[in-house]
Design an enzyme around this catalytic site. Structure first.
Site, PDB file in Angstrom:
ATOM      1  N   ASP A 273     126.702  42.453  35.816  1.00 36.39           N
ATOM      2  CA  ASP A 273     125.774  43.555  36.052  1.00 36.39           C
ATOM      3  C   ASP A 273     125.904  43.939  37.532  1.00 36.39           C
ATOM      4  O   ASP A 273     126.614  43.299  38.310  1.00 36.39           O
ATOM      5  CB  ASP A 273     124.343  43.139  35.672  1.00 36.39           C
ATOM      6  CG  ASP A 273     123.461  44.364  35.378  1.00 36.39           C
ATOM      7  OD1 ASP A 273     123.807  45.477  35.826  1.00 36.39           O
ATOM      8  OD2 ASP A 273     122.417  44.213  34.717  1.00 36.39           O
ATOM      9  N   GLU A 471     113.839  48.985  34.876  1.00 36.92           N
ATOM     10  CA  GLU A 471     114.089  47.631  35.394  1.00 36.92           C
ATOM     11  C   GLU A 471     112.896  47.036  36.132  1.00 36.92           C
ATOM     12  O   GLU A 471     111.759  47.253  35.743  1.00 36.92           O
ATOM     13  CB  GLU A 471     115.347  47.646  36.266  1.00 36.92           C
ATOM     14  CG  GLU A 471     116.551  48.123  35.458  1.00 36.92           C
ATOM     15  CD  GLU A 471     117.861  47.924  36.158  1.00 36.92           C
ATOM     16  OE1 GLU A 471     118.064  46.880  36.779  1.00 36.92           O
ATOM     17  OE2 GLU A 471     118.703  48.838  36.077  1.00 36.92           O
TER      18      GLU A 471
HETATM   19  C1  BGC Z   1     121.305  47.425  34.895  1.00 38.44           C
HETATM   20  C2  BGC Z   1     122.310  47.644  33.799  1.00 38.44           C
HETATM   21  C3  BGC Z   1     123.016  48.947  34.011  1.00 38.44           C
HETATM   22  C4  BGC Z   1     123.669  48.941  35.379  1.00 38.44           C
HETATM   23  C5  BGC Z   1     124.471  50.197  35.679  1.00 38.44           C
HETATM   24  C6  BGC Z   1     121.917  47.608  36.274  1.00 38.44           C
HETATM   25  O1  BGC Z   1     120.962  47.577  37.267  1.00 38.44           O
HETATM   26  O2  BGC Z   1     120.738  46.147  34.774  1.00 38.44           O
HETATM   27  O3  BGC Z   1     121.694  47.601  32.544  1.00 38.44           O
HETATM   28  O4  BGC Z   1     123.954  49.167  32.999  1.00 38.44           O
HETATM   29  O5  BGC Z   1     122.664  48.790  36.359  1.00 38.44           O
HETATM   30  O6  BGC Z   1     123.686  51.275  35.964  1.00 38.44           O
END
Ligand code: BGC
Length: 606
Positions: A273, A471
């Site tokens: 990630d 998030e």
């Molecule tokens: C998230 C992911 C996401 C990635 C790209 C991260 O902060 O946890 O789910 O795909 O960012 O944007």
């Protein structure tokens, strides 16, 4: 794919691996954010992939600009000279509910609403439409679906989860993979299933938190959806920021190498990630070694990717990462590129679906509108207050009544989502849907502005609830003790963003909503509530005062789907895929002392 085809691909990979330099191999293992890399960098550093993080797009944010941008990265990746091999980049973005970064896209309900719909065929069609709109912009890879099984509503990513138990997710995963990867004529979109593994199970729902479970529980609850998706052909898995019993998943050799690759026999590649390895050690050099040796194959690194490349090469030179580990990762990455026929595709500008006029079309929006209708869950309907009579007069108010940005939630246009209607040229707010269906209705932006005589209105439709978030910023944290449990250390410091709030009780989180309802009931106007939210919230006070109450989740751009049901053109279909809390469980000692207000599977119909 038959054995012959498989052998053919591996023969091609063998040939490539035998000539690739260490710089070329490590470059393939690097995925960089578009803001920090130019097309020239793609060639110079042999980058394997470029991404758009949430909200990161070209200037006008339309399909044409996206295609042009991705085309220039792709062309650099395909240049051939004595230092460079033609290895097509994969371009990735968060198409988590439609290609939702892009202006004018068809935005579907977030997963929590789709779980309530419990309809695999619908999921297949949503995936197909999403794939078409992704291909219209030249993107190859969607960081979706999220297969999290969310266990605690405090988690800011609850809405990315289809259900609180794996059954619906297990059923959905194959439909989504099929729709995205094989549902489009002459092309396909790569799925990246995420997050491996247990992100939905962290204590108190803390993002990046710790999932404390036995192996049997982890396997039964959180691993099974991944197995279903992999069996259906998923070729990319994103690692989770969270930990399992105190150990970070990004550095978890047992979970990545032993379970995913060896036991489940996942043949694709594992993607980190965003900066996910940073949490493994305060020393970035060490973190790189830990991530690679745990089995991560490609690293999503927005900023310090040049340092990553240097460090990884140095690890190989010093022997702390073996060449065979690198070769295995590069083999997996190239395998995915071959298997998804990336080598056979023309440049993005010349691909069949690039700039396709179906992007944001009425036909696509019809699928989203159907999804909205099917996702609504009716929680209360006293004296058959619903369905409403289209000829009556309705007073419409509440902060989410005319706000498509709020309807869409996070990961829409911007990482954390946006407010307002301007970025959704062909979208429909809930109010606009009501207005079209019941022309005698009237929108009020505040209760104070209601000066008419109350008898003019037969009832009020109040659209309340949460504002967009994503998030960690969407987490609800009750107190400081909980904050200290995160274990998310970056350079020795706890990395914590301000939470969305500190209560899952709507009257504390958004007191303005209860105030609107109270003001209307004080005028003896019957209230129908529509709740926009990324999770079930404690709504006891609000529910008491309303005649009818609809959980609309985060429905996306097609607000018309809400009035389709409110006015009885369609019946209710959705059932809770998350039980509805009666109280905040953090304030009770055990869950058994806190039975839900409404159980999993609840949902009234007309
Ligand atoms: C998230 C992911 C996401 C990635 C790209 C991260 O902060 O946890 O789910 O795909 O960012 O944007």
């Amino acid at each position: 794919m038959n054995n012959n085809e498989l052998n053919n691909i591996h023969a091609k990979i063998d040939k490539l691996l035998s000539v690739m330099t260490i710089a070329q191999k490590v470059g393939q293992m690097t995925q960089v954010e578009r803001m920090t890399c130019t097309p020239d960098d793609v060639k110079k550093y042999h980058l394997g992939s470029v991404l758009s993080g949430g909200g990161s797009g070209p200037e006008h944010n339309n399909p044409q600009d996206w295609v042009d941008m991705i085309d220039s990265y792709w062309c650099s990746s395909m240049e051939i000279d004595e230092d460079h091999l033609a290895l097509p980049i994969i371009y990735g973005a968060d198409a988590v509910h439609g290609n939702s970064n892009v202006k004018g896209a068809t935005v579907f309900p977030h997963n929590i609403g789709l779980g309530a719909a419990n309809d695999e065929n619908l999921m297949y069609r949503i995936a197909q439409v999403t794939a078409k709109e992704v291909l219209a912009t030249g993107i190859d890879l969607a960081f979706a679906p999220n297969l999290a099984v969310a266990k605690d509503y405090h988690w800011g990513r609850t809405y990315e989860s289809y259900a609180q138990t794996p059954e619906i997710i297990n059923k959905y995963a194959p439909s989504i993979i099929a729709g995205m990867q094989s549902g489009i004529v002459n092309d396909s979109v790569f799925c990246c299933i995420k997050h491996w593994v247990g992100d939905g199970g962290t204590t108190h729902g803390i993002n990046h938190g710790d999932t404390v479970l036995t192996w049997e529980e982890l396997n039964k609850i959180h691993i099974t959806p991944f197995v279903e998706a992999i069996n259906a052909g998923a070729l990319i898995v994103m690692a989770s920021f969270s930990s399992w019993n105190g150990d970070k998943c990004h550095g978890h050799k047992f979970l990545i190498d032993d379970v995913l690759k060896n036991k489940i026999k996942f043949s694709g590649f594992v993607l980190s990630d965003m900066d996910g390895i940073d949490y493994l050690s305060n020393d970035f050099y060490k973190a790189v070694g830990l991530g690679v040796n745990a089995g991560i194959d490609m690293f999503m690194i927005p900023q310090n990717w040049k340092e990553f490349i240097e460090h990884l090469i140095s690890h190989v030179e010093l022997g702390s990462v073996s060449m065979s580990k690198i070769d295995d990762s590069v083999r997996r990455i190239l395998y995915v590129k071959f298997a998804m026929q990336l080598f056979d595709k023309p440049r993005p500008k010349e691909r069949q679906w690039a700039n396709d006029p179906s992007f944001g079309s009425k036909e696509h929006k019809e699928v989203a509108r159907e999804a909205v209708r099917k996702s609504l869950v009716l929680l209360k309907n006293n004296h058959n207050a619903l369905p409403l009579n289209k000829q009556n007069r309705f007073l419409v108010c509440g902060k989410n009544a005319d706000n498509i940005g709020h309807q869409c939630g996070g990961f829409t246009i911007d990482w954390q989502g946006i407010s307002g209607n301007d970025s959704f040229p062909n979208g429909t707010s809930i109010w606009q849907g009501i207005q079209r269906t019941s022309p005698n209705s009237e929108l009020f932006t505040s209760v104070e502005s209601i000066t008419q005589n109350q008898t003019q209105f037969d009832a009020a439709i109040v659209v309340i609830g949460e504002k967009p978030y994503a998030e960690g910023i969407g987490d609800i944290r009750e107190d400081n003790e909980v904050i200290m449990e995160t274990g998310s250390m970056v350079n020795g410091e706890i990395s914590i963003s301000e939470p969305y709030g500190n209560s899952i009780e709507l009257q504390h989180l958004h007191p303005e909503d209860l105030q609107v309802i109270q003001a209307l009931t004080a005028k003896n106007i019957p209230v129908i509530a529509v709740l926009i939210s990324g999770r079930p919230l404690v709504i006891n006070e609000e529910l008491k005062l309303c005649d009818a109450f609809v959980a609309a989740w985060l429905p996306g751009t097609e607000g018309q789907g809400v009035s389709d049901v409110l006015f009885g053109d369609h019946n209710l279909h959705g059932k809770l895929s998350f039980s509805w809390p009666a109280r905040n469980h953090l304030k009770t000692t055990t869950n058994s002392q806190c039975p839900p207000l409404l159980s999993f599977g609840f949902g009234l119909t007309y």
